[in-house]
Motif scaffolding. Structure first.
Motif, PDB file in Angstrom:
ATOM      1  N   LEU A  25       0.859  -1.177   0.000  1.00  0.00           N
ATOM      2  CA  LEU A  25       0.000   0.000   0.000  1.00  0.00           C
ATOM      3  C   LEU A  25       0.897   1.228   0.000  1.00  0.00           C
ATOM      4  CD1 LEU A  25      -2.634  -0.979   2.725  1.00  0.00           C
ATOM      5  CD2 LEU A  25      -3.022  -0.941   0.260  1.00  0.00           C
ATOM      6  N   SER A  26       0.393   2.312  -0.549  1.00  0.00           N
ATOM      7  CA  SER A  26       1.155   3.547  -0.509  1.00  0.00           C
ATOM      8  C   SER A  26       1.067   4.160   0.889  1.00  0.00           C
ATOM      9  CB  SER A  26       0.612   4.544  -1.536  1.00  0.00           C
ATOM     10  OG  SER A  26      -0.658   5.030  -1.134  1.00  0.00           O
ATOM     11  N   ARG A  27       1.951   5.089   1.186  1.00  0.00           N
ATOM     12  CA  ARG A  27       1.898   5.770   2.478  1.00  0.00           C
ATOM     13  C   ARG A  27       0.587   6.520   2.650  1.00  0.00           C
ATOM     14  NH1 ARG A  27       7.904   8.423   3.651  1.00  0.00           N
ATOM     15  NH2 ARG A  27       9.022   6.431   3.871  1.00  0.00           N
ATOM     16  N   ARG A  28       0.112   7.096   1.574  1.00  0.00           N
ATOM     17  CA  ARG A  28      -1.148   7.851   1.649  1.00  0.00           C
ATOM     18  C   ARG A  28      -2.311   6.914   1.955  1.00  0.00           C
ATOM     19  NH1 ARG A  28      -5.224   9.598  -1.829  1.00  0.00           N
ATOM     20  NH2 ARG A  28      -6.101  11.646  -1.295  1.00  0.00           N
ATOM     21  N   GLU A  29      -2.321   5.732   1.327  1.00  0.00           N
ATOM     22  CA  GLU A  29      -3.387   4.774   1.581  1.00  0.00           C
ATOM     23  C   GLU A  29      -3.365   4.292   3.031  1.00  0.00           C
ATOM     24  OE1 GLU A  29      -3.833   2.772  -2.872  1.00  0.00           O
ATOM     25  OE2 GLU A  29      -2.313   2.038  -1.477  1.00  0.00           O
ATOM     26  N   VAL A  30      -2.165   4.029   3.545  1.00  0.00           N
ATOM     27  CA  VAL A  30      -2.033   3.609   4.932  1.00  0.00           C
ATOM     28  C   VAL A  30      -2.542   4.703   5.871  1.00  0.00           C
ATOM     29  CG1 VAL A  30      -0.406   3.012   6.766  1.00  0.00           C
ATOM     30  CG2 VAL A  30      -0.149   2.001   4.495  1.00  0.00           C
ATOM     31  N   ALA A  31      -2.193   5.944   5.547  1.00  0.00           N
ATOM     32  CA  ALA A  31      -2.625   7.069   6.380  1.00  0.00           C
ATOM     33  C   ALA A  31      -4.148   7.187   6.395  1.00  0.00           C
ATOM     34  CB  ALA A  31      -1.991   8.365   5.876  1.00  0.00           C
ATOM     35  N   ARG A  32      -4.788   6.980   5.248  1.00  0.00           N
ATOM     36  CA  ARG A  32      -6.258   7.054   5.185  1.00  0.00           C
ATOM     37  C   ARG A  32      -6.899   5.955   6.025  1.00  0.00           C
ATOM     38  NH1 ARG A  32      -9.191   9.089   1.313  1.00  0.00           N
ATOM     39  NH2 ARG A  32     -10.787   8.785   2.903  1.00  0.00           N
ATOM     40  N   LEU A  33      -6.322   4.752   5.968  1.00  0.00           N
ATOM     41  CA  LEU A  33      -6.878   3.625   6.712  1.00  0.00           C
ATOM     42  C   LEU A  33      -6.682   3.784   8.214  1.00  0.00           C
ATOM     43  CD1 LEU A  33      -5.759   0.760   4.342  1.00  0.00           C
ATOM     44  CD2 LEU A  33      -8.116   1.379   4.845  1.00  0.00           C
ATOM     45  N   ARG A  34      -5.687   4.569   8.604  1.00  0.00           N
ATOM     46  CA  ARG A  34      -5.449   4.814  10.023  1.00  0.00           C
ATOM     47  C   ARG A  34      -6.236   6.006  10.541  1.00  0.00           C
ATOM     48  NH1 ARG A  34       1.184   4.320  10.168  1.00  0.00           N
ATOM     49  NH2 ARG A  34       1.315   2.024  10.158  1.00  0.00           N
ATOM     50  N   ASP A  35      -6.719   6.835   9.624  1.00  0.00           N
ATOM     51  CA  ASP A  35      -7.394   8.078  10.002  1.00  0.00           C
ATOM     52  C   ASP A  35      -8.776   7.784  10.575  1.00  0.00           C
ATOM     53  OD1 ASP A  35      -8.467  10.586  10.268  1.00  0.00           O
ATOM     54  OD2 ASP A  35      -8.126  11.203   8.186  1.00  0.00           O
TER      55      ASP A  35
END
Length: 468
Positions: A25-35
């Motif tokens: 996953l991209s860093r942005r995708e990981v960040a969205r899933l953690r948000d």
């Protein structure tokens, strides 16, 4: 899996994918899933993941499941060797001897895959969602990304609809039908939950094993609002989470080569009206689409009532698009097999794909997500002075609103706050609708057996209420 601590009913663990399909996953995708904020995806991920981890749950109350595991959490770990999931206070039944059950693992990562893909594709505005073709393209891309579209395979996918709350005789019948389908090398697609969604898959697995058939497909298609009320059954080996009920329904009719409807409740009625509304459109008059209503002898009255309601509301033309077969699993399978052969020949003649029904015209009124607010339910046009396929579209929305009020968290909260939905329309249709819904309640088709049902609707007919 790296297990850390365990307590009586929950487990803390780190999980790696058991199969390919979600490697990075991209860093942005990981960040969205953690948000966990309003625009983030964490709460959606948590709810869908919990539904997968509680396969076999006997509850159809989405909030009850969340309340039972209030301290459950899931986080994405992006590591050099790929993606891992960190689970805290996860249901222990998803593990055996310290390892997560493989099927649960695969479905859990499918949840991550679909949530990320849908969010990123829509945010990137890759599709014109104001356009019917754009809606269909999104459905296609989600299914392709989930790897459920198989080229170079003759049509063989049977969609099975029916209730999650059915009696033992009806459940056993769905298994018998699934068995006959499996003997004829047919794969199964359902809404992925229990009851009539599980039975055909279970029957087909036995037949497929007898025939030594491999690479069998047991596809479950769901959406975030209902997955907690209808957790994926253990037989599903391809899970797809569509963004809303409309795209879920379109996915069924685009990839299915025939549809069997077993006894059910309001959700099943919604599905029937959706498909008939599409098939009644003049542009689809010559497109073959096998549609069979079937159940055991004990369910004959159920289909008689469904048939009466459809003929009264949509006319006898609608009844020409389906066949009712009672208590004969073998005849159902033969009818499906013959119907699918007609589908195959039609696709060849029109140079349409076997794996996705591009030719079927689906208008935006069947694609735009319906938000079942009290205002929207009261504004539905349920009068006869319109084309049958347009009346079917609003009748479908009425049933969709009742489904939301019954089992979806948002709908249940709306009912608690503002009372039952008000449904008004043509008096004859409203009386037939009231009788149909009353029979669902009496037969415990609204809730799982043993649960007390409190209606989330009140039906009117211009001159006053029909139902209390």
């Amino acid at each position: 899996m790296e297990q850390t601590t365990t307590r009586s009913a929950t487990v803390n663990a780190r999980i790696s994918p058991a199969a390919s399909g979600l490697d990075v996953l991209s860093r942005r995708e990981v960040a969205r899933l953690r948000d966990a904020g309003a625009g983030g995806l964490h709460e959606l991920l948590r709810r869908c993941a919990l539904a997968v981890l509680t396969q076999g749950s006997l509850s159809d109350d989405a909030r009850a499941l969340l309340d039972r595991y209030t301290d459950f959490d899931i986080q994405i770990l992006q590591q050099d060797r790929g993606v891992k999931l960190e689970l805290k206070n996860a249901p222990a039944d998803a593990f055996v001897d310290g390892h997560m059950i493989r099927g649960v693992n695969e479905l859990l990562f499918a949840v991550v895959r679909d949530i990320v893909y849908v969010a990123t594709q829509i945010e990137a505005e890759r599709f014109d969602l104001s356009d019917s073709a754009g809606m269909t393209s999104l459905v296609f891309e989600i299914l392709r990304n989930a790897r459920v579209l198989r080229p170079n395979v003759d049509p063989n996918l049977v969609v099975c609809w029916g209730g999650h709350s059915i009696g033992r005789a009806e459940y056993d019948y769905t298994k018998r039908v699934g068995y006959e389908l499996g003997l004829r090398a047919l794969d199964i697609c359902t809404g992925c939950g229990p009851g009539a969604m599980k039975g055909p898959m279970k029957g087909a697995t036995i037949a497929h094993a007898k025939e030594r058939r491999r690479s069998n497909r047991y596809i479950g298609i769901t959406e975030p609002g209902i997955i907690a009320a209808e957790s994926p059954n253990p037989i599903v080996n391809n899970l797809v989470i569509m963004p809303d009920i409309e795209k879920r329904l379109e996915a069924f009719v685009r990839i299915g080569h025939a549809i069997i409807v077993f006894p059910g409740g309001v959700g099943t009625a919604e599905e029937i009206l959706y498909l008939l509304g599409i098939l009644l459109h003049p542009a689809n008059a010559n497109i073959p689409f096998p549609l069979i209503f079937t159940g055991p002898r004990e369910s004959a009255a159920y289909f008689e009532q469904i048939d009466r309601f459809l003929r009264l509301a949509l006319g006898d033309e609608a009844a020409k698009r389906y066949t009712i077969i009672v208590d004969d699993p073998r005849e159902v399978a033969r009818h499906v097999r013959k119907g699918i052969e007609r589908v195959r020949l039609s696709r060849l003649e029109n140079q349409d794909a076997f794996f996705f029904n591009w030719a079927l015209q689906i208008e935006r009124e069947f694609q735009v997500p319906f938000k079942p607010t009290h205002e929207a339910m009261a504004a539905l046009n349920l009068q006869r002075d319109q084309l049958p396929h347009r009346l079917a579209a609003d009748l479908r929305r009425a049933f969709s609103g009742i489904v939301a009020g019954n089992v979806k968290e948002e709908g249940m909260r709306a009912i608690e706050k503002d009372g039952p939905f008000e449904i008004d329309g043509d008096r004859g249709i409203m009386q037939a609708l009231d009788a149909l819904l009353a029979s669902f309640v009496a037969q415990q088709r609204m809730k799982l057996p043993g649960s007390r049902y409190v209606p989330c609707y009140r039906i009117h007919s211009g001159n006053g209420a029909v139902s209390p």
